[in-house]
Motif scaffolding. Structure first.
Motif, PDB file in Angstrom:
ATOM      1  N   LEU A 176       9.053   6.841  -4.151  1.00  0.00           N
ATOM      2  CA  LEU A 176       9.346   5.488  -4.629  1.00  0.00           C
ATOM      3  C   LEU A 176       8.327   5.107  -5.693  1.00  0.00           C
ATOM      4  CD1 LEU A 176      10.501   5.708  -1.643  1.00  0.00           C
ATOM      5  CD2 LEU A 176      10.327   3.231  -1.571  1.00  0.00           C
ATOM      6  N   VAL A 177       8.807   4.795  -6.882  1.00  0.00           N
ATOM      7  CA  VAL A 177       7.950   4.365  -7.991  1.00  0.00           C
ATOM      8  C   VAL A 177       8.182   2.873  -8.199  1.00  0.00           C
ATOM      9  CG1 VAL A 177       7.355   4.685 -10.407  1.00  0.00           C
ATOM     10  CG2 VAL A 177       8.074   6.656  -9.028  1.00  0.00           C
ATOM     11  N   ALA A 187       7.460  11.263   2.576  1.00  0.00           N
ATOM     12  CA  ALA A 187       7.780  10.316   1.513  1.00  0.00           C
ATOM     13  C   ALA A 187       6.521  10.080   0.695  1.00  0.00           C
ATOM     14  CB  ALA A 187       8.305   8.991   2.071  1.00  0.00           C
ATOM     15  N   THR A 188       6.715   9.592  -0.522  1.00  0.00           N
ATOM     16  CA  THR A 188       5.590   9.236  -1.395  1.00  0.00           C
ATOM     17  C   THR A 188       5.866   7.869  -2.010  1.00  0.00           C
ATOM     18  OG1 THR A 188       5.057  11.542  -1.925  1.00  0.00           O
ATOM     19  CG2 THR A 188       4.260   9.872  -3.444  1.00  0.00           C
ATOM     20  N   LEU A 189       4.815   7.067  -2.142  1.00  0.00           N
ATOM     21  CA  LEU A 189       4.883   5.757  -2.799  1.00  0.00           C
ATOM     22  C   LEU A 189       3.886   5.729  -3.942  1.00  0.00           C
ATOM     23  CD1 LEU A 189       4.918   4.008   0.580  1.00  0.00           C
ATOM     24  CD2 LEU A 189       6.527   3.250  -1.157  1.00  0.00           C
ATOM     25  N   VAL A 190       4.306   5.165  -5.086  1.00  0.00           N
ATOM     26  CA  VAL A 190       3.423   5.051  -6.247  1.00  0.00           C
ATOM     27  C   VAL A 190       3.444   3.604  -6.725  1.00  0.00           C
ATOM     28  CG1 VAL A 190       2.821   5.948  -8.513  1.00  0.00           C
ATOM     29  CG2 VAL A 190       4.050   7.418  -6.893  1.00  0.00           C
ATOM     30  N   GLY A 191       2.274   2.977  -6.738  1.00  0.00           N
ATOM     31  CA  GLY A 191       2.144   1.594  -7.198  1.00  0.00           C
ATOM     32  C   GLY A 191       0.683   1.198  -7.203  1.00  0.00           C
ATOM     33  N   LYS A 192       0.324   0.230  -8.031  1.00  0.00           N
ATOM     34  CA  LYS A 192      -1.082  -0.140  -8.183  1.00  0.00           C
ATOM     35  C   LYS A 192      -1.623  -0.951  -7.015  1.00  0.00           C
ATOM     36  CE  LYS A 192      -1.184   0.025 -13.239  1.00  0.00           C
ATOM     37  NZ  LYS A 192      -1.374  -0.746 -14.497  1.00  0.00           N
ATOM     38  N   ASP A 193      -0.772  -1.680  -6.320  1.00  0.00           N
ATOM     39  CA  ASP A 193      -1.205  -2.528  -5.212  1.00  0.00           C
ATOM     40  C   ASP A 193      -1.244  -1.692  -3.935  1.00  0.00           C
ATOM     41  OD1 ASP A 193      -1.551  -4.372  -3.175  1.00  0.00           O
ATOM     42  OD2 ASP A 193      -0.213  -5.867  -4.052  1.00  0.00           O
TER      43      ASP A 193
END
Length: 482
Positions: free
Chosen positions: A260-261, A415-421
């Motif tokens: 998830l981007v 799963a992978t998550l990408v985000g600055k927060d």
């Protein structure tokens, strides 16, 4: 050409009773580099009998004593690291740098379970807090017994370490069947076992295919537990075969993992994580993040960045330093993935990059990376595990939609998550149905953390203390308080 026509049983190499043989192929050159026996049920009987004879003595050893052997196996792999990495690259097709990482992972696993074996001694005889007066109870952890271990072809020496190390640490004896596709690196474990002086019968290595060995192990009444890593089809057959004996089964099966981007992600950083999550080992990873979910405003920029990175990937000889991706491990797997690309044509999917339109090496089971966008959730490519370098993407508008799309799968391995927060991505990670969730990170698989999944991704966990517990039975002694 090496001929693997003997089985390692009771610390001796013995001729297999099997009369069928399979070629072992270098997937880069298509050269037959070895021949391996398909095995025979009699080989399994002999190996199980050896393990059963060795069990009483082995299970009486202390965890500290078993730890010495496990440390020795780690040292044996360390001394052979470069040679085994090259052998794995030649047999499996993965690039040399990835094969070296595999060796490091395997070594770390044996060392971790050596520590776990030592700590196991302290866990024995722990008092249990009771409400009833005048009664005391103490807990003990006993080995399951004789275990059958079956591993796949995509990570030689790694998936075997995940099973062998905790089984030995727990005090189990074992029969180990590596994949008939990549038997060459696993064969070296027998030499290491002899070097470290593991008692005869504790470790038995049986080569073979599903017909000659796998089915016999799965249904063998003198095997107390089966641990299998591989496809759902075979895992379900193993579970059915084990049912009549009511024996334990651990299964590490398929995946169709999402990445998830989020809208605040850095596009270039996200593209790097996407690439690593799907094209490592030519996509032949059960945890491959093969479903890309990207927030709508970022989609065009992300697909452009991915397309540039895909174009820059260099396909070729796995042993060459400038190669980024080797071939698929077998012609069968390449043809399976090609079947999905044909399905994509039939479904009219929109290709950002179509791997068939790229020039490939003249020889070898090569397949260039493919990337499709705006893939319907009804597509076979979106829902089924492909096990190759094929990425499918969809956009989402809201956080709720992203979570719903991520969880809409019969699998739940990773799963992978990408985000600055970071706080936000951790919160979202808690809502995803998967056993391992990375955020702003490549796929780090650590010996201290568990491995396994939800839903159809398997039964049980490997690695960490959970991996050791998979080979232990809990026992309580209860009686009058002293």
């Amino acid at each position: 050409m090496q001929r693997l026509v003997q089985q390692f049983i009771d610390n001796q190499w013995r001729p297999s009773r099997g009369g069928r043989y399979l070629p072992v192929v270098n997937p880069c050159t298509e050269e037959v580099i070895a021949e391996v026996t398909c095995g025979h049920p009699d080989d399994v009987d002999a190996a199980v009998a050896a393990a059963r004879r060795a069990l009483p003595g082995w299970q009486q050893t202390t965890g500290a004593e078993r730890a010495v052997y496990l440390d020795g196996m780690a040292e044996g792999l360390s001394r052979r690291r470069e040679d085994l990495a090259r052998l794995s690259a030649v047999n499996n097709g993965k690039i040399l740098a990835e094969a070296q990482l595999d060796l490091d992972d395997a070594i770390a696993c044996y060392r971790y379970y050596a520590d776990q074996a030592r700590a196991l001694d302290e866990r024995q005889g722990q008092p249990v807090s009771l409400d009833m007066e005048g009664v005391q109870a103490h807990s003990y952890l006993d080995p399951v017994g004789v275990v059958g271990l079956i591993t796949p072809w995509n990570f030689p020496l790694v998936t075997s370490a995940w099973k062998l190390a905790p089984a030995l640490a727990a005090g189990c004896t074992l029969v180990f069947k590596p994949s008939e596709v990549t038997p060459l690196p696993e064969r070296e474990l027998a030499d290491i076992v002899l070097e470290v002086g593991l008692p005869a019968g504790v470790f038995n290595l049986v080569f073979g295919d599903g017909e000659g060995v796998g089915s016999s192990m799965s249904s063998h009444r003198s095997i107390d537990k089966i641990s299998f890593t591989g496809s759902n089809r075979v895992g379900e057959a193993i579970m059915a075969a084990a049912a009549p004996g009511s024996r334990g089964v651990s299964l590490e099966l398929g995946g169709k993992s999402p990445i998830l981007v989020l809208e605040d992600a850095d596009v270039n950083e996200a593209a790097d994580y996407v690439m690593a999550g799907i094209y490592f080992n030519a996509g032949q990873i059960c945890s491959a993040t093969s479903r890309l979910l990207v927030h709508e405003p970022l989609a065009d920029d992300l697909y452009q960045a991915l397309g540039q990175r895909i174009d820059a990937l260099r396909l070729g000889n796995p042993l060459a330093e400038d190669t980024d991706m080797g071939p698929l491990t077998s012609a069968r797997q390449r043809d399976t993935v090609l079947g999905y690309l044909t399905q994509a044509d039939q479904e009219g999917l929109q290709a950002v990059r179509d791997g068939r339109q790229r020039a490939l090496p003249q020889q070898g089971y090569f397949l260039a990376p493919s990337l499709y966008r705006d893939v319907p959730v009804t597509s076979r490519l979106w829902r089924e595990e492909i096990f190759g370098p094929v990425l499918c993407g969809r956009s989402f508008a809201t956080e709720e939609q992203a979570v719903a799309l991520a969880n809409d799968s019969e699998f739940g391995l990773a799963a992978t998550l990408v985000g600055k927060d970071a706080a936000r991505v951790r919160r979202l990670g808690r809502r995803l149905q998967a056993g391992t969730i990375w955020y702003n990170s490549p796929q780090l698989v650590l010996p201290e953390t568990s491995w396994g999944g939800f839903k159809r991704s398997g039964i049980g966990r490997e690695l960490g203390p959970w991996g050791l517990n998979a080979y232990l039975e809990v026992k309580h002694l209860i009686g009058p308080a002293a």
